[in-house]
Design a protein around this motif. Sequence first.
Motif, PDB file in Angstrom:
ATOM      1  N   GLY A   1       0.808  -1.219   0.000  1.00  0.00           N
ATOM      2  CA  GLY A   1       0.000   0.000   0.000  1.00  0.00           C
ATOM      3  C   GLY A   1       0.834   1.258   0.000  1.00  0.00           C
ATOM      4  O   GLY A   1       2.061   1.231   0.147  1.00  0.00           O
ATOM      5  N   GLY A   2       0.139   2.361  -0.194  1.00  0.00           N
ATOM      6  CA  GLY A   2       0.788   3.661  -0.196  1.00  0.00           C
ATOM      7  C   GLY A   2      -0.253   4.752  -0.240  1.00  0.00           C
ATOM      8  O   GLY A   2      -1.457   4.485  -0.303  1.00  0.00           O
ATOM      9  N   ALA A   3       0.207   5.982  -0.188  1.00  0.00           N
ATOM     10  CA  ALA A   3      -0.710   7.121  -0.239  1.00  0.00           C
ATOM     11  C   ALA A   3      -0.084   8.231  -1.064  1.00  0.00           C
ATOM     12  O   ALA A   3       1.116   8.489  -0.970  1.00  0.00           O
ATOM     13  N   LEU A   4      -0.918   8.868  -1.870  1.00  0.00           N
ATOM     14  CA  LEU A   4      -0.532  10.043  -2.647  1.00  0.00           C
ATOM     15  C   LEU A   4      -1.213  11.255  -2.031  1.00  0.00           C
ATOM     16  O   LEU A   4      -2.435  11.264  -1.859  1.00  0.00           O
ATOM     17  N   SER A   5      -0.416  12.264  -1.689  1.00  0.00           N
ATOM     18  CA  SER A   5      -0.988  13.512  -1.181  1.00  0.00           C
ATOM     19  C   SER A   5      -0.575  14.650  -2.101  1.00  0.00           C
ATOM     20  O   SER A   5       0.386  14.534  -2.851  1.00  0.00           O
ATOM     21  N   TRP A   6      -1.320  15.742  -2.040  1.00  0.00           N
ATOM     22  CA  TRP A   6      -0.930  16.904  -2.831  1.00  0.00           C
ATOM     23  C   TRP A   6      -1.240  18.198  -2.104  1.00  0.00           C
ATOM     24  O   TRP A   6      -2.099  18.283  -1.228  1.00  0.00           O
ATOM     25  N   ASN A   7      -0.450  19.190  -2.460  1.00  0.00           N
ATOM     26  CA  ASN A   7      -0.581  20.532  -1.892  1.00  0.00           C
ATOM     27  C   ASN A   7      -0.193  21.492  -3.014  1.00  0.00           C
ATOM     28  O   ASN A   7       0.947  21.910  -3.118  1.00  0.00           O
ATOM     29  N   ILE A   8      -1.166  21.804  -3.866  1.00  0.00           N
ATOM     30  CA  ILE A   8      -0.877  22.549  -5.099  1.00  0.00           C
ATOM     31  C   ILE A   8      -1.417  23.971  -5.012  1.00  0.00           C
ATOM     32  O   ILE A   8      -2.408  24.227  -4.319  1.00  0.00           O
ATOM     33  N   PRO A   9      -0.787  24.913  -5.710  1.00  0.00           N
ATOM     34  CA  PRO A   9      -1.142  26.336  -5.560  1.00  0.00           C
ATOM     35  C   PRO A   9      -2.603  26.651  -5.858  1.00  0.00           C
ATOM     36  O   PRO A   9      -3.186  27.549  -5.267  1.00  0.00           O
ATOM     37  N   PHE A  10      -3.219  25.918  -6.777  1.00  0.00           N
ATOM     38  CA  PHE A  10      -4.589  26.208  -7.195  1.00  0.00           C
ATOM     39  C   PHE A  10      -5.576  25.141  -6.712  1.00  0.00           C
ATOM     40  O   PHE A  10      -6.693  25.016  -7.228  1.00  0.00           O
ATOM     41  N   GLY A  11      -5.167  24.360  -5.715  1.00  0.00           N
ATOM     42  CA  GLY A  11      -5.975  23.230  -5.261  1.00  0.00           C
ATOM     43  C   GLY A  11      -7.379  23.590  -4.830  1.00  0.00           C
ATOM     44  O   GLY A  11      -8.330  22.821  -5.033  1.00  0.00           O
ATOM     45  N   ASN A  12      -7.559  24.779  -4.226  1.00  0.00           N
ATOM     46  CA  ASN A  12      -8.872  25.173  -3.729  1.00  0.00           C
ATOM     47  C   ASN A  12      -9.658  26.033  -4.714  1.00  0.00           C
ATOM     48  O   ASN A  12     -10.750  26.510  -4.394  1.00  0.00           O
ATOM     49  N   GLU A  13      -9.084  26.239  -5.905  1.00  0.00           N
ATOM     50  CA  GLU A  13      -9.794  26.999  -6.926  1.00  0.00           C
ATOM     51  C   GLU A  13     -10.818  26.113  -7.628  1.00  0.00           C
ATOM     52  O   GLU A  13     -10.606  24.911  -7.807  1.00  0.00           O
ATOM     53  N   VAL A  14     -11.927  26.710  -8.034  1.00  0.00           N
ATOM     54  CA  VAL A  14     -12.964  25.972  -8.748  1.00  0.00           C
ATOM     55  C   VAL A  14     -12.515  25.736 -10.188  1.00  0.00           C
ATOM     56  O   VAL A  14     -11.950  26.625 -10.834  1.00  0.00           O
ATOM     57  N   VAL A  15     -12.754  24.538 -10.671  1.00  0.00           N
ATOM     58  CA  VAL A  15     -12.425  24.205 -12.054  1.00  0.00           C
ATOM     59  C   VAL A  15     -13.382  24.972 -12.960  1.00  0.00           C
ATOM     60  O   VAL A  15     -14.601  24.825 -12.858  1.00  0.00           O
ATOM     61  N   ALA A  16     -12.837  25.809 -13.841  1.00  0.00           N
ATOM     62  CA  ALA A  16     -13.668  26.575 -14.756  1.00  0.00           C
ATOM     63  C   ALA A  16     -14.281  25.651 -15.807  1.00  0.00           C
ATOM     64  O   ALA A  16     -13.682  24.629 -16.175  1.00  0.00           O
ATOM     65  N   SER A  17     -15.463  26.002 -16.281  1.00  0.00           N
ATOM     66  CA  SER A  17     -16.194  25.107 -17.182  1.00  0.00           C
ATOM     67  C   SER A  17     -15.429  24.819 -18.471  1.00  0.00           C
ATOM     68  O   SER A  17     -15.578  23.753 -19.054  1.00  0.00           O
ATOM     69  N   GLN A  18     -14.616  25.784 -18.920  1.00  0.00           N
ATOM     70  CA  GLN A  18     -13.883  25.559 -20.163  1.00  0.00           C
ATOM     71  C   GLN A  18     -12.622  24.737 -19.948  1.00  0.00           C
ATOM     72  O   GLN A  18     -11.973  24.319 -20.897  1.00  0.00           O
ATOM     73  N   GLN A  19     -12.255  24.519 -18.671  1.00  0.00           N
ATOM     74  CA  GLN A  19     -11.063  23.728 -18.382  1.00  0.00           C
ATOM     75  C   GLN A  19     -11.432  22.244 -18.324  1.00  0.00           C
ATOM     76  O   GLN A  19     -12.530  21.868 -17.945  1.00  0.00           O
ATOM     77  N   HIS A  20     -10.511  21.416 -18.695  1.00  0.00           N
ATOM     78  CA  HIS A  20     -10.752  19.981 -18.655  1.00  0.00           C
ATOM     79  C   HIS A  20      -9.403  19.289 -18.559  1.00  0.00           C
ATOM     80  O   HIS A  20      -8.367  19.869 -18.837  1.00  0.00           O
ATOM     81  N   TYR A  21      -9.443  18.042 -18.162  1.00  0.00           N
ATOM     82  CA  TYR A  21      -8.223  17.250 -18.168  1.00  0.00           C
ATOM     83  C   TYR A  21      -8.026  16.702 -19.571  1.00  0.00           C
ATOM     84  O   TYR A  21      -8.908  16.035 -20.113  1.00  0.00           O
ATOM     85  N   CYS A  22      -6.893  16.972 -20.142  1.00  0.00           N
ATOM     86  CA  CYS A  22      -6.640  16.653 -21.553  1.00  0.00           C
ATOM     87  C   CYS A  22      -6.825  15.157 -21.828  1.00  0.00           C
ATOM     88  O   CYS A  22      -6.105  14.318 -21.305  1.00  0.00           O
ATOM     89  N   GLY A  23      -7.835  14.815 -22.631  1.00  0.00           N
ATOM     90  CA  GLY A  23      -8.021  13.446 -23.089  1.00  0.00           C
ATOM     91  C   GLY A  23      -8.691  12.514 -22.109  1.00  0.00           C
ATOM     92  O   GLY A  23      -8.818  11.328 -22.372  1.00  0.00           O
ATOM     93  N   SER A  24      -9.156  13.002 -20.958  1.00  0.00           N
ATOM     94  CA  SER A  24      -9.692  12.092 -19.955  1.00  0.00           C
ATOM     95  C   SER A  24     -11.165  11.775 -20.134  1.00  0.00           C
ATOM     96  O   SER A  24     -11.649  10.780 -19.624  1.00  0.00           O
ATOM     97  N   ASN A  25     -11.916  12.647 -20.810  1.00  0.00           N
ATOM     98  CA  ASN A  25     -13.365  12.478 -20.987  1.00  0.00           C
ATOM     99  C   ASN A  25     -14.114  12.477 -19.663  1.00  0.00           C
ATOM    100  O   ASN A  25     -15.219  11.935 -19.572  1.00  0.00           O
TER     101      ASN A  25
END
Length: 426
Positions: free
Chosen positions: A210-234
């Motif tokens: 087992g393991g764990a992935l954590s993150w602490n990113i600069p924009f983590g608490n920002e809302v994903v804008a409707s025009q933004q998407h994860y490239c190719g993920s659908n």
Amino acid sequence: MSTNLKRRNIPFSPPDMTEAEAEEVKQAILSGWITTGPRTKKLEKMVADYVGAQRAVCLNSATACMEMVLHLLGVGPGDEVIVPAYTYSATASVILHVGATPVFVDIQKKAPEMDYDKLADAITERTKVITPVDLGGIVADYDRVFAIVEAKKSLFKPKNDIQKLFGRIVVSADCAHSFGAVRHGKKAGAIADFSSFSFHAVKNFTTAEGGALSWNIPFGNEVVASQQHYCGSNVPFIEGETWTDFLYRLSQLFSLHGQNKDALAKTKLGAWEYDIIGPWYKCNMTDIMAAMGLMQFERYPSMLEKRRKYIERYDDALAPFGVVGLKHYGADFAGSGHLYIARFPGKSREDCNRIIEKMAERGVATNVHYKPLPMMTAYKAQGIDIKNYPNAYHFFENEVTLPLNTKMTEDDVDYVIECLIEVLKG
């Protein structure tokens, strides 16, 4: 062997399990919920709260966690990821799994951290990620890494929306050894952008695998804008979802075949139907594994203290005999005390192998961390040559790792010390 020492058997790194872990695993089994479920979700929250991260997701290994980061970022063919030449295979193999290219950097002359000057020189327009390694549980110098990343910002060429939001190379830490380690008042897991922990059986804190992935990113608490998407993920857009929530949801999809409902969600009456968003992977943690982790948390602070005591005992007793250990503790940092990596200046690899054999004759299991990756068949086949990484070779050349675990007693530690001194005296 000297007749003055009463023989003991000292294993290298047995798992520290108690009746509490056994009972919690039993309860998980009897609950009828043995795969990913409420205990896994609880452990994820405990990990995130403990390290001070925005979120954590538990998977079946640190390897899966490190590969997950690359999938979340859309790293693939044509991209480069920089890693130290002195590490375990998982740090580099995940890069090859996604079709990207690992770029190896030599370590420092007297420490197993990357040579940061060489790191800066290795960055190109193709560099998407840097993966420092917290070897032995000692947090790397992420201040230096982020300063280099900032200085090289103009070279960064993002390929998708999440990379554009970073606007720079992403720092994804290999924290397999450093759960509980601290630097400048922040725990490993909240220092880099992404951090991957191992809870394998030989680690300080274990869930067997087992393991764990954590993150602490600069924009983590920002809302994903409707025009933004994860490239190719659908992956469908959800109104008001933050990037932290999105990354967590995406990591669940990647870890469960792209299925948009996990087994827990499907238990709701009439909620059988699901969709497969993408043809992805299977690397989730189970509640049986998580049960062990929940109980490990109750003892973990005392386990870290025990490791510190044993490291200080090794340092004090062995330094007069020329044994050089890593610096695990200082005024503004504290490692997790995962490994006692010892170096024997002036000795060859053959000399150190004889030390390992002589210690084994006395019942003491030792190890080597690590044989550099450019010396391994899989990486030599990639055209990597150890001649280009002299510091990594010289660090390996006279290294032996002594047993360090919380199943040891103080008498066990003394026995290891006495045996090693006897071997060194010849």
